[in-house]
Design an enzyme around this catalytic site. Structure first.
Site, PDB file in Angstrom:
ATOM      1  N   ASN A 172      25.652  41.229  -1.271  1.00 50.95           N
ATOM      2  CA  ASN A 172      26.993  40.872  -0.800  1.00 50.95           C
ATOM      3  C   ASN A 172      27.489  39.631  -1.533  1.00 50.95           C
ATOM      4  O   ASN A 172      28.403  38.954  -1.082  1.00 50.95           O
ATOM      5  CB  ASN A 172      26.959  40.574   0.703  1.00 50.95           C
ATOM      6  CG  ASN A 172      26.443  41.765   1.490  1.00 50.95           C
ATOM      7  OD1 ASN A 172      26.830  42.905   1.221  1.00 50.95           O
ATOM      8  ND2 ASN A 172      25.557  41.521   2.431  1.00 50.95           N
TER       9      ASN A 172
ATOM     10  N   HIS B 273      13.837  26.914  27.120  1.00 50.83           N
ATOM     11  CA  HIS B 273      14.949  26.572  26.227  1.00 50.83           C
ATOM     12  C   HIS B 273      16.080  27.611  26.280  1.00 50.83           C
ATOM     13  O   HIS B 273      15.834  28.794  26.517  1.00 50.83           O
ATOM     14  CB  HIS B 273      14.395  26.498  24.804  1.00 50.83           C
ATOM     15  CG  HIS B 273      15.330  25.923  23.791  1.00 50.83           C
ATOM     16  ND1 HIS B 273      16.036  26.703  22.915  1.00 50.83           N
ATOM     17  CD2 HIS B 273      15.648  24.638  23.502  1.00 50.83           C
ATOM     18  CE1 HIS B 273      16.758  25.920  22.127  1.00 50.83           C
ATOM     19  NE2 HIS B 273      16.534  24.664  22.458  1.00 50.83           N
TER      20      HIS B 273
ATOM     21  N   GLU C  74       7.569  27.824  26.939  1.00 47.06           N
ATOM     22  CA  GLU C  74       7.422  26.842  25.873  1.00 47.06           C
ATOM     23  C   GLU C  74       6.044  26.231  26.018  1.00 47.06           C
ATOM     24  O   GLU C  74       5.486  26.204  27.119  1.00 47.06           O
ATOM     25  CB  GLU C  74       8.480  25.729  26.024  1.00 47.06           C
ATOM     26  CG  GLU C  74       9.863  26.164  25.636  1.00 47.06           C
ATOM     27  CD  GLU C  74      10.918  25.086  25.869  1.00 47.06           C
ATOM     28  OE1 GLU C  74      10.716  23.934  25.458  1.00 47.06           O
ATOM     29  OE2 GLU C  74      11.950  25.414  26.466  1.00 47.06           O
TER      30      GLU C  74
ATOM     31  N   SER D 167      11.035  20.905  25.753  1.00 48.43           N
ATOM     32  CA  SER D 167      11.815  20.088  24.829  1.00 48.43           C
ATOM     33  C   SER D 167      12.537  18.915  25.489  1.00 48.43           C
ATOM     34  O   SER D 167      12.885  17.961  24.811  1.00 48.43           O
ATOM     35  CB  SER D 167      12.817  20.960  24.092  1.00 48.43           C
ATOM     36  OG  SER D 167      13.708  21.561  24.998  1.00 48.43           O
TER      37      SER D 167
ATOM     38  N   ASP E  83       6.669  29.690  22.909  1.00 50.10           N
ATOM     39  CA  ASP E  83       7.590  28.980  22.019  1.00 50.10           C
ATOM     40  C   ASP E  83       6.948  27.645  21.665  1.00 50.10           C
ATOM     41  O   ASP E  83       6.866  26.738  22.488  1.00 50.10           O
ATOM     42  CB  ASP E  83       8.935  28.785  22.740  1.00 50.10           C
ATOM     43  CG  ASP E  83       9.948  28.012  21.898  1.00 50.10           C
ATOM     44  OD1 ASP E  83       9.529  27.202  21.054  1.00 50.10           O
ATOM     45  OD2 ASP E  83      11.165  28.206  22.119  1.00 50.10           O
TER      46      ASP E  83
ATOM     47  N   HIS F 236       8.053  22.568  19.640  1.00 52.45           N
ATOM     48  CA  HIS F 236       7.736  21.135  19.643  1.00 52.45           C
ATOM     49  C   HIS F 236       6.238  20.863  19.564  1.00 52.45           C
ATOM     50  O   HIS F 236       5.814  19.717  19.664  1.00 52.45           O
ATOM     51  CB  HIS F 236       8.326  20.464  20.885  1.00 52.45           C
ATOM     52  CG  HIS F 236       9.820  20.432  20.864  1.00 52.45           C
ATOM     53  ND1 HIS F 236      10.538  19.463  20.196  1.00 52.45           N
ATOM     54  CD2 HIS F 236      10.741  21.289  21.375  1.00 52.45           C
ATOM     55  CE1 HIS F 236      11.823  19.700  20.327  1.00 52.45           C
ATOM     56  NE2 HIS F 236      11.980  20.806  21.036  1.00 52.45           N
TER      57      HIS F 236
ATOM     58  N   LYS G 149      11.839  21.435  13.114  1.00 51.75           N
ATOM     59  CA  LYS G 149      11.432  20.212  13.804  1.00 51.75           C
ATOM     60  C   LYS G 149      10.399  19.474  12.938  1.00 51.75           C
ATOM     61  O   LYS G 149      10.784  18.928  11.924  1.00 51.75           O
ATOM     62  CB  LYS G 149      11.003  20.555  15.210  1.00 51.75           C
ATOM     63  CG  LYS G 149      12.284  20.682  16.036  1.00 51.75           C
ATOM     64  CD  LYS G 149      12.304  21.529  17.219  1.00 51.75           C
ATOM     65  CE  LYS G 149      13.774  21.626  17.676  1.00 51.75           C
ATOM     66  NZ  LYS G 149      13.994  22.706  18.616  1.00 51.75           N
TER      67      LYS G 149
HETATM   68  C1  LIG Z   1      14.936  23.655  18.928  1.00 50.14           C
HETATM   69  C2  LIG Z   1      14.331  24.715  19.728  1.00 50.14           C
HETATM   70  C3  LIG Z   1      14.535  26.062  19.409  1.00 50.14           C
HETATM   71  C4  LIG Z   1      15.492  26.491  18.327  1.00 50.14           C
HETATM   72  O1  LIG Z   1      15.029  26.191  17.062  1.00 50.14           O
HETATM   73  P1  LIG Z   1      16.083  26.042  15.847  1.00 50.14           P
HETATM   74  O2  LIG Z   1      15.268  26.275  14.639  1.00 50.14           O
HETATM   75  O3  LIG Z   1      16.644  24.654  15.947  1.00 50.14           O
HETATM   76  O4  LIG Z   1      17.131  27.084  16.047  1.00 50.14           O
HETATM   77  C5  LIG Z   1      13.865  27.019  20.132  1.00 50.14           C
HETATM   78  N1  LIG Z   1      13.038  26.669  21.150  1.00 50.14           N
HETATM   79  C6  LIG Z   1      12.848  25.383  21.491  1.00 50.14           C
HETATM   80  C7  LIG Z   1      11.932  25.064  22.616  1.00 50.14           C
HETATM   81  C8  LIG Z   1      13.494  24.370  20.814  1.00 50.14           C
HETATM   82  O5  LIG Z   1      13.338  23.093  21.192  1.00 50.14           O
END
Ligand SMILES: *Cc1c(COP(=O)(O)O)cnc(C)c1O
Length: 388
Positions: free
Chosen positions: A51, A134, A176, A180, A205, A208, A239
């Site tokens: 594209n 999150h 998580e 966060s 997740d 962090h 992060k």
């Molecule tokens: C920041 C964050 C995300 C999203 O990550 P990005 O790469 O910034 O989109 C997902 N889960 C948690 C717990 C976060 O703190």
């Protein structure tokens, strides 16, 4: 140990059906920049898949630190000609680091959660989600056709009771590892045991925790938990890894399934190659420089003990994310403004991001001891001015 997870079984069945019907999607990356002619599988091909209408994705080149020439924009979805050998290399690096069979890149952590959570769950699934998960997980749950059960934050008894009550066979626990806004840590060992007992998938997740816990490898390494097929890990490169992009680290089966089902992967353009290369370099840096993580934790302990000495409410923080919980929104705003007037940026976080207003302080390896002392002495001033 869980042998035949019903969800994993359903992914296998779907992939077999797609393969039989010639509908299976696979990723085949380029060995060249985007452009009129591309290289794929060792062959040069006249390209009619991008594209990149004006040819700009390939117009500018960049050199990475090792001198390799890189092209810019991906020009297409990874499933067309968007990916390169660098994308595949980053996925290998992540898998090696995390100790998984494979990994799969997304354009962000947000895209990973909003793509993977709905893909992994169908209408016969129940998702069990921590109440403080999150927003990207919440949105992933909203996009899913599964039934949702929210359990109280880190309340394993509540989770166990909810799991026992459900008649459904397909279950996913979503959490998580490091939360966060609170900086507390989920009991990943107990969650793995619960998931195993209830034949549920465990979706973690690790945004962090990656580059922070377990010597940088994340929460599973921190808890000494070996890789098992029912554990799916999500992470972000935005992060600690200092770049951009999200990923799922998992078995080959889950990766192949997501390639065929995760809409935020299929229907969006791949990451630009310079972002991919930055991630590769930064992950290597984390792995080769253990002192970075040691410095991060030294700074964290320094600041944390200073805050504890002042008897401030830091909630359940056990990580470099340290909230200062305040009694109301105006106190949070006033404290944040006070610090700002003295040269410190620590934003006030309020509803709906969190329930109890706070200053969210994050400490990094880049802070110097003086920086931490400056923050502590400004907070002492705020305390004697009655702002805390
Ligand atoms: C920041 C964050 C995300 C999203 O990550 P990005 O790469 O910034 O989109 C997902 N889960 C948690 C717990 C976060 O703190």
């Amino acid at each position: 140990m869980q042998m035949d997870n019903p969800l994993l079984e359903s992914y296998r069945t779907l992939l077999e059906t797609l393969r039989r019907d010639n509908l299976l999607r696979i990723i085949e990356d380029r060995d060249s920049g985007q452009g009129r002619i591309i290289k794929r599988g060792g062959r040069e091909l006249l390209n009619f898949s991008s594209n990149d209408y004006l040819g700009l994705a390939s117009a500018n080149t960049y050199r990475n630190r090792t001198g390799k020439v890189l092209h810019g924009g991906a020009g297409a979805s990874r499933l067309l000609s968007g990916g390169t050998a660098e994308h595949a290399r980053l996925e290998q690096e992540i898998a090696l680091w995390k100790g998984t069979e494979t990994s799969l890149l997304f354009t962000s952590g947000y895209a990973a959660n909003t793509g993977a959570v709905p893909a992994l769950s169908d209408e016969e699934t129940v998702i069990f989600s921590d109440e403080l998960n999150h927003a990207s997980i919440i949105d992933g749950c909203r996009l899913s056709r599964a039934e949702k059960t929210i359990y109280r934050h880190l309340d394993m008894a509540h989770l166990r009771a909810a799991l026992s009550k459900t008649g459904c066979r397909k279950k996913i626990i979503v959490t998580e590892s490091v939360f966060s806004m609170d900086g507390d840590i989920a009991p990943i060992d107990e969650l793995a045991e619960i998931a195993s007992r209830h034949e549920a998938l465990l979706y973690i997740d690790d945004a962090h925790a990656t580059g922070v816990l377990g010597g940088g490898k994340g929460s599973l390494a921190e808890f000494n938990i070996s890789r098992q097929s029912f554990i799916i890990e999500m992470g972000t490169l935005s992060k600690a890894a200092g770049s951009i992009g999200g990923f799922i680290a998992s078995t080959r089966l889950v990766r192949e399934f997501l390639v065929n089902r995760a809409r935020s992967l299929i229907y969006t353009t791949a990451l630009p190659v310079h972002a991919v290369t930055t991630s590769i370099e930064n992950i290597r840096m984390i792995r080769e420089t253990p002192d970075l993580i040691r410095r991060l934790w030294r700074n964290r302990e320094h600041l944390y003990s200073g805050l504890r000495d002042m008897n401030l409410d830091t909630g359940r923080s056990r990580t470099p994310i340290i909230p200062l919980i305040l009694k109301d929104n105006s106190s949070a705003l006033r404290l944040s403004e006070f610090l700002s007037s003295r040269g410190i940026y620590a934003p006030a976080i309020r509803y709906p991001t969190v329930r109890s207003p706070r200053l969210r302080i994050t400490v990094t390896a880049g802070h110097q001891e003086d920086d931490l002392e400056t923050l502590l002495s400004r907070l002492r001033e705020a305390l004697s001015a009655g702002l805390l």
